[in-house]
Design a protein around this motif. Sequence first.
Motif, PDB file in Angstrom:
ATOM      1  N   GLN A 115       0.835  -1.212   0.000  1.00 14.34           N
ATOM      2  CA  GLN A 115       0.000   0.000   0.000  1.00 14.34           C
ATOM      3  C   GLN A 115       0.864   1.254   0.000  1.00 14.34           C
ATOM      4  N   ARG A 116       1.941   1.257   0.785  1.00 11.82           N
ATOM      5  CA  ARG A 116       2.825   2.434   0.832  1.00 11.82           C
ATOM      6  C   ARG A 116       3.471   2.663  -0.531  1.00 11.82           C
ATOM      7  N   LEU A 117       3.879   1.582  -1.145  1.00 10.33           N
ATOM      8  CA  LEU A 117       4.536   1.691  -2.451  1.00 10.33           C
ATOM      9  C   LEU A 117       3.555   2.208  -3.503  1.00 10.33           C
ATOM     10  N   LEU A 118       2.324   1.712  -3.440  1.00 12.12           N
ATOM     11  CA  LEU A 118       1.301   2.158  -4.401  1.00 12.12           C
ATOM     12  C   LEU A 118       0.987   3.646  -4.206  1.00 12.12           C
ATOM     13  N   GLU A 119       0.927   4.097  -2.946  1.00  9.88           N
ATOM     14  CA  GLU A 119       0.660   5.518  -2.677  1.00  9.88           C
ATOM     15  C   GLU A 119       1.761   6.387  -3.287  1.00  9.88           C
ATOM     16  N   TRP A 120       3.007   5.953  -3.092  1.00 13.15           N
ATOM     17  CA  TRP A 120       4.117   6.692  -3.724  1.00 13.15           C
ATOM     18  C   TRP A 120       3.957   6.639  -5.245  1.00 13.15           C
ATOM     19  N   ALA A 121       3.675   5.443  -5.757  1.00 12.55           N
ATOM     20  CA  ALA A 121       3.670   5.221  -7.212  1.00 12.55           C
ATOM     21  C   ALA A 121       2.613   6.077  -7.912  1.00 12.55           C
ATOM     22  N   ARG A 122       1.485   6.276  -7.270  1.00  7.72           N
ATOM     23  CA  ARG A 122       0.408   6.966  -7.976  1.00  7.72           C
ATOM     24  C   ARG A 122       0.697   8.448  -8.166  1.00  7.72           C
ATOM     25  N   HIS A 123       1.641   8.977  -7.390  1.00  7.83           N
ATOM     26  CA  HIS A 123       2.008  10.392  -7.555  1.00  7.83           C
ATOM     27  C   HIS A 123       3.332  10.550  -8.295  1.00  7.83           C
ATOM     28  N   SER A 124       3.907   9.451  -8.767  1.00  7.65           N
ATOM     29  CA  SER A 124       5.306   9.515  -9.204  1.00  7.65           C
ATOM     30  C   SER A 124       5.488   9.558 -10.713  1.00  7.65           C
ATOM     31  N   GLY A 125       4.431   9.315 -11.473  1.00  6.89           N
ATOM     32  CA  GLY A 125       4.565   9.304 -12.936  1.00  6.89           C
ATOM     33  C   GLY A 125       5.261   8.076 -13.497  1.00  6.89           C
ATOM     34  N   ILE A 126       5.284   6.977 -12.745  1.00 10.59           N
ATOM     35  CA  ILE A 126       5.911   5.744 -13.266  1.00 10.59           C
ATOM     36  C   ILE A 126       5.128   5.213 -14.468  1.00 10.59           C
ATOM     37  N   GLU A 127       5.855   4.417 -15.297  1.00 11.32           N
ATOM     38  CA  GLU A 127       5.212   3.865 -16.501  1.00 11.32           C
ATOM     39  C   GLU A 127       4.615   2.485 -16.241  1.00 11.32           C
ATOM     40  N   ARG A 128       5.239   1.711 -15.368  1.00 10.45           N
ATOM     41  CA  ARG A 128       4.757   0.351 -15.108  1.00 10.45           C
ATOM     42  C   ARG A 128       4.992  -0.050 -13.656  1.00 10.45           C
ATOM     43  N   PHE A 129       4.048  -0.825 -13.148  1.00 11.74           N
ATOM     44  CA  PHE A 129       4.150  -1.361 -11.786  1.00 11.74           C
ATOM     45  C   PHE A 129       3.823  -2.846 -11.883  1.00 11.74           C
ATOM     46  N   ILE A 130       4.826  -3.694 -11.748  1.00 13.06           N
ATOM     47  CA  ILE A 130       4.605  -5.140 -11.860  1.00 13.06           C
ATOM     48  C   ILE A 130       4.660  -5.735 -10.455  1.00 13.06           C
ATOM     49  N   TYR A 131       3.573  -6.376 -10.068  1.00 11.57           N
ATOM     50  CA  TYR A 131       3.470  -6.943  -8.722  1.00 11.57           C
ATOM     51  C   TYR A 131       3.678  -8.459  -8.763  1.00 11.57           C
ATOM     52  N   ALA A 132       4.545  -8.943  -7.872  1.00  6.71           N
ATOM     53  CA  ALA A 132       4.811 -10.386  -7.774  1.00  6.71           C
ATOM     54  C   ALA A 132       3.723 -11.033  -6.934  1.00  6.71           C
ATOM     55  N   SER A 133       2.679 -11.523  -7.584  1.00  2.53           N
ATOM     56  CA  SER A 133       1.640 -12.252  -6.873  1.00  2.53           C
ATOM     57  C   SER A 133       2.007 -13.736  -6.837  1.00  2.53           C
ATOM     58  N   SER A 134       1.060 -14.583  -6.492  1.00  5.23           N
ATOM     59  CA  SER A 134       1.426 -15.950  -6.131  1.00  5.23           C
ATOM     60  C   SER A 134       0.321 -16.938  -6.457  1.00  5.23           C
ATOM     61  N   SER A 135       0.717 -18.170  -6.764  1.00  4.50           N
ATOM     62  CA  SER A 135      -0.277 -19.231  -6.948  1.00  4.50           C
ATOM     63  C   SER A 135      -1.029 -19.492  -5.646  1.00  4.50           C
ATOM     64  N   SER A 136      -0.461 -19.020  -4.536  1.00  2.00           N
ATOM     65  CA  SER A 136      -1.102 -19.237  -3.229  1.00  2.00           C
ATOM     66  C   SER A 136      -2.443 -18.532  -3.103  1.00  2.00           C
ATOM     67  N   VAL A 137      -2.758 -17.628  -4.020  1.00  2.00           N
ATOM     68  CA  VAL A 137      -4.066 -16.957  -3.938  1.00  2.00           C
ATOM     69  C   VAL A 137      -5.197 -17.929  -4.273  1.00  2.00           C
ATOM     70  N   TYR A 138      -4.888 -19.022  -4.991  1.00  2.00           N
ATOM     71  CA  TYR A 138      -5.962 -19.907  -5.471  1.00  2.00           C
ATOM     72  C   TYR A 138      -6.524 -20.830  -4.402  1.00  2.00           C
ATOM     73  N   GLY A 139      -5.637 -21.391  -3.563  1.00  2.00           N
ATOM     74  CA  GLY A 139      -6.099 -22.364  -2.577  1.00  2.00           C
ATOM     75  C   GLY A 139      -6.355 -23.714  -3.205  1.00  2.00           C
ATOM     76  N   ALA A 140      -7.386 -24.396  -2.726  1.00  3.72           N
ATOM     77  CA  ALA A 140      -7.618 -25.781  -3.158  1.00  3.72           C
ATOM     78  C   ALA A 140      -8.992 -25.924  -3.774  1.00  3.72           C
ATOM     79  N   SER A 141      -9.264 -25.137  -4.794  1.00  2.90           N
ATOM     80  CA  SER A 141     -10.599 -25.157  -5.407  1.00  2.90           C
ATOM     81  C   SER A 141     -10.908 -26.517  -6.037  1.00  2.90           C
ATOM     82  N   GLY A 142      -9.853 -27.286  -6.342  1.00  2.00           N
ATOM     83  CA  GLY A 142     -10.064 -28.579  -6.982  1.00  2.00           C
ATOM     84  C   GLY A 142     -10.056 -28.488  -8.487  1.00  2.00           C
TER      85      GLY A 142
END
Length: 322
Positions: A115-142
Amino acid sequence: MTQNQALNEKKTCLITGVAGFIGSHLARRLLAEGCQVIGIDCFTDYYDGCIKEKNINDLLEQARFTLIRRDIVDLEDSWFEGVQWVFHQAAQAGVRASWGDQFAHYTHHNVLGTQRLLEWARHSGIERFIYASSSSVYGASGKLPMHEDDLPRPLSPYGVTKLAAEHLCNLYHQNFALPATSLRYFTVYGPGQRPDMAFHRFIRAILRDEELVIYGSGEQTRDFTYIDDIVEANLSAASAQNALGRVYNIGGGSRISVNGVLEILSRLAEKAIAVRHEPVQAGDPPHTYADTTRAENELNYQPRTTLEKGLEIMFNNFLEIR
Ligand code: UGA
């Protein structure tokens, strides 16, 4: 813009978690492409700090690399002047360790830090923000393979924090047009893999002639992804026109059981492996497998390193450095 055109512009890149396994590989690649790299890392004590120092030794020798030894939660605007591309790799990692008192570290680094990084980023004029997400978001849906549009139901507190941060990235994209993209990594391996992860623990035990631990039956499966494919996916996502506000699975292209991995390692080591079984660990999904169609179509993503090849490279790297 193609990846080559974008890289020809020699971007100024920020990598959070630069001293970690993935961050340090990514930094090496961006420096090789001629980019400027500002790396930040707060050197948490989740594992031996010497490993992180080793990860960045060669980077520190390069004039285009700057290291900031601070926590992104405390970030100050002056640290990141001129940054065009952000690769947000910093996180409190580890699925099985995220229960109990440790959870405070996960919310601090993964949710508040993002969240802190995003707050900085939204005022900074950056071109890209790539976030390292994870397969762990899925869980065991089957449901396999796992698709980006499946309802995420994390099984571990770690997965909950990675998903929360992914949602934050989406919110900043929707509300402030932040050019954010999330990459859901599937169990990443290769030289320099974190010491708490399976392949690192397995190879270390084999080379020391120690018994290794399998959680459960060993029939759980993973889509393991080689580190170079992860790095390539990051570069593609940063250059692709249509990746803004999108989420992509980044997997290795196949699925294998832990027992299957041990068979390959036994062949590489040319010996039988001593194994001890311990109970299934809370938070561990039984299976993961990435549907990478979206990444193939929109990022031109193709995993290039097979598990057999990647394990051989990792095993040989262990032999070289021990
Ligand atoms: C890994 C990373 O640790 C997470 O940070 C990441 O977010 C996650 O991948 C992901 O894909 O999102 P994990 O899949 O648990 O998590 O990776 P490993 O530690 O390599 O474990 C793979 C499998 O081996 C698991 O089923 C685990 O239970 C098993 N394992 C691990 C053992 O049987 N013995 C061990 O000593 C270690």
